[in-house]
Write a protein that holds these residues in place. Structure first.
Motif, PDB file in Angstrom:
ATOM      1  N   HIS A 177      85.964 -61.473-135.662  1.00 18.54           N
ATOM      2  CA  HIS A 177      87.005 -60.418-135.553  1.00 18.54           C
ATOM      3  C   HIS A 177      87.056 -59.634-136.597  1.00 18.54           C
ATOM      4  CE1 HIS A 177      89.392 -61.753-131.982  1.00 18.54           C
ATOM      5  NE2 HIS A 177      88.304 -62.883-132.159  1.00 18.54           N
ATOM      6  N   ARG A 178      86.530 -60.024-137.861  1.00 17.16           N
ATOM      7  CA  ARG A 178      86.529 -59.152-138.998  1.00 17.16           C
ATOM      8  C   ARG A 178      85.723 -57.803-138.904  1.00 17.16           C
ATOM      9  NH1 ARG A 178      86.016 -62.811-142.392  1.00 17.16           N
ATOM     10  NH2 ARG A 178      88.120 -63.077-142.987  1.00 17.16           N
ATOM     11  N   GLU A 179      84.613 -58.572-138.436  1.00 19.02           N
ATOM     12  CA  GLU A 179      83.475 -57.534-138.154  1.00 19.02           C
ATOM     13  C   GLU A 179      83.939 -56.514-137.014  1.00 19.02           C
ATOM     14  OE1 GLU A 179      80.714 -56.932-139.846  1.00 19.02           O
ATOM     15  OE2 GLU A 179      79.555 -58.713-139.832  1.00 19.02           O
ATOM     16  N   HIS A 181      86.997 -55.554-136.384  1.00 14.40           N
ATOM     17  CA  HIS A 181      87.982 -54.719-136.966  1.00 14.40           C
ATOM     18  C   HIS A 181      87.197 -53.558-137.782  1.00 14.40           C
ATOM     19  CE1 HIS A 181      90.968 -58.087-136.677  1.00 14.40           C
ATOM     20  NE2 HIS A 181      90.815 -57.605-135.465  1.00 14.40           N
ATOM     21  N   GLY A 182      86.460 -53.994-138.730  1.00 14.14           N
ATOM     22  CA  GLY A 182      85.475 -52.967-139.403  1.00 14.14           C
ATOM     23  C   GLY A 182      84.955 -51.896-138.675  1.00 14.14           C
ATOM     24  N   LEU A 212      94.252 -62.772-142.338  1.00 19.84           N
ATOM     25  CA  LEU A 212      93.257 -61.682-141.721  1.00 19.84           C
ATOM     26  C   LEU A 212      93.928 -60.593-141.430  1.00 19.84           C
ATOM     27  CD1 LEU A 212      90.259 -61.411-140.347  1.00 19.84           C
ATOM     28  CD2 LEU A 212      91.304 -61.904-138.087  1.00 19.84           C
ATOM     29  N   GLN A 213      95.061 -60.572-140.901  1.00 20.71           N
ATOM     30  CA  GLN A 213      95.924 -59.137-140.584  1.00 20.71           C
ATOM     31  C   GLN A 213      95.945 -58.240-141.900  1.00 20.71           C
ATOM     32  OE1 GLN A 213      95.763 -57.451-138.019  1.00 20.71           O
ATOM     33  NE2 GLN A 213      97.927 -56.599-137.684  1.00 20.71           N
ATOM     34  N   GLU A 215      94.231 -58.234-144.477  1.00 21.16           N
ATOM     35  CA  GLU A 215      93.121 -57.868-144.890  1.00 21.16           C
ATOM     36  C   GLU A 215      92.464 -56.715-144.055  1.00 21.16           C
ATOM     37  OE1 GLU A 215      88.421 -59.383-144.951  1.00 21.16           O
ATOM     38  OE2 GLU A 215      89.895 -60.967-144.638  1.00 21.16           O
ATOM     39  N   THR A 216      92.795 -56.760-142.754  1.00 19.63           N
ATOM     40  CA  THR A 216      91.835 -55.750-141.919  1.00 19.63           C
ATOM     41  C   THR A 216      92.761 -54.839-140.977  1.00 19.63           C
ATOM     42  OG1 THR A 216      91.810 -57.149-139.918  1.00 19.63           O
ATOM     43  CG2 THR A 216      90.205 -57.541-141.525  1.00 19.63           C
ATOM     44  N   GLY A 218      93.495 -55.281-137.980  1.00 22.57           N
ATOM     45  CA  GLY A 218      92.934 -54.918-136.751  1.00 22.57           C
ATOM     46  C   GLY A 218      93.445 -55.904-135.697  1.00 22.57           C
TER      47      GLY A 218
END
Length: 336
Positions: A177-179, A181-182, A212-213, A215-216, A218
């Motif tokens: 999910h981090r990827e 969002h990026g 996570l939210q 941070e991103t 997304g």
């Protein structure tokens, strides 16, 4: 953060409803959407899943790409969002999935393609030899615009090792999910509750998503998924109560005050509980959800689709205003 699940039920409801009102006023969102569960054939054997089949089993199916395109036209030509998830098929190469997304987006350029859980993305990486980033880039080029939040279940490893030891660990779900969002691919996030987890597990799960939210940024929406034990190895576990469902929605809204939307997913909650959840912090009913297969395979008694009129009535009778949206929460029409 303190264990909010230990707080008084109605106090939580009022607090969550206040947050909801500050963010969205009386607006309750929904979308015209279609669930496209393209196959139930799956190499993974998640113990709580009643949907998966082996090749050759009675009831096993796979939609080829032309079938997927026809399916959308036949089932929901007016859908604005195609929610596409399925089993981890043993034989289809990664090219099949990029071509499927491309075919759907070409045939229906005005429909948003929300497809593939983190579990599927991880599987595509394994069968293709590509990195997660390369897989996501290829799918985005093909027409993928959003990702659902499935596969999160409960992040706690001590729970995950019992209910879904075959699934990717929490760290991998978060990485994918981090990827996404990026790359500008917005996602949903989920939590599966009502099985063997406890309040601490749920709080840790929500706090991890909150981080996570932070941070991103997304995550577009969070969905608390009420576990349906029928036809699973946990069939003797009593289903969650209405109070537990509503408390989980309320706590989610309070903890995830940095996530724009909290869904009351009526397919799992049931229509009546989902309606009450609109006053316990939820601002979104998800959608018309034409033809959902996965939850119904586990014994869900909810409808297999709701009309726009029913959605509007849900909101109106709760003292709220229904707002039809697109997949990105752009407002289409208000039903007063």
């Amino acid at each position: 953060m303190e264990n909010l699940f230990a707080k008084d039920f109605l106090t939580l409801g009022r607090q969550a409803d206040d947050i909801r009102h500050k963010m969205w006023g009386k607006k309750t969102f929904f979308v015209r959407n279609l669930h496209l569960n393209y196959t139930n054939i799956c190499v993974s054997k998640c113990r709580f899943c009643a949907f998966a089949k082996d090749t050759g089993d009675t009831g096993a199916y796979l939609y080829e790409i032309d079938h997927m395109v026809r399916y959308v036209e036949e089932k929901a030509p007016d859908a604005r969002e195609i929610h596409m998830v399925g089993g981890l098929h043993p034989d289809k190469p990664f090219k099949f999935y990029t071509e499927a997304v491309h075919a759907l987006k070409t045939a229906y350029p005005d429909k948003t393609i929300k497809a593939f859980s983190a579990v599927e993305i991880d599987y595509f990486s394994k069968i293709s030899g590509l990195s997660v980033l390369e897989v996501l880039k290829a799918l985005k080029t093909a027409g993928l615009e959003m990702m659902p939040g499935g596969g999160a279940e409960i992040f706690a490893p001590e729970v995950r090792s019992v209910i879904c030891p075959e699934k990717i660990p929490a760290e991998r779900w978060l990485e994918i999910h981090r990827e996404a969002h990026g790359l500008g691919i917005v996602t949903n996030a989920t939590m599966l509750y009502g099985h063997i987890e406890n309040d601490e597990h749920k709080m840790r799960h929500l706090e991890t998503l909150r981080a996570l939210q932070e941070e991103t940024g997304g995550i577009q929406a969070f969905i608390a998924l009420s576990f349906h034990p029928e036809n699973t190895f946990l069939k003797d576990v009593p289903p969650s109560t209405g109070v537990e469902d509503l408390k989980t929605i309320a706590v989610s809204r309070i903890v995830l005050d940095n996530v724009p939307h909290i869904k009351a997913y009526w397919v799992m909650l049931g229509e009546k509980t989902a309606q009450v959840a609109l006053r316990f912090g939820a601002d979104d009913l998800d959608g018309t959800v034409v033809k959902e297969n996965i939850t119904h395979a586990a014994g869900a008694k909810s409808s297999e689709g709701l009309t726009v009129a029913e959605m509007a009535d849900f909101a109106r009778s709760a003292g709220l205003i229904a707002v039809e949206r697109d997949a990105f929460y752009n407002e289409i029409k208000v039903y007063g």
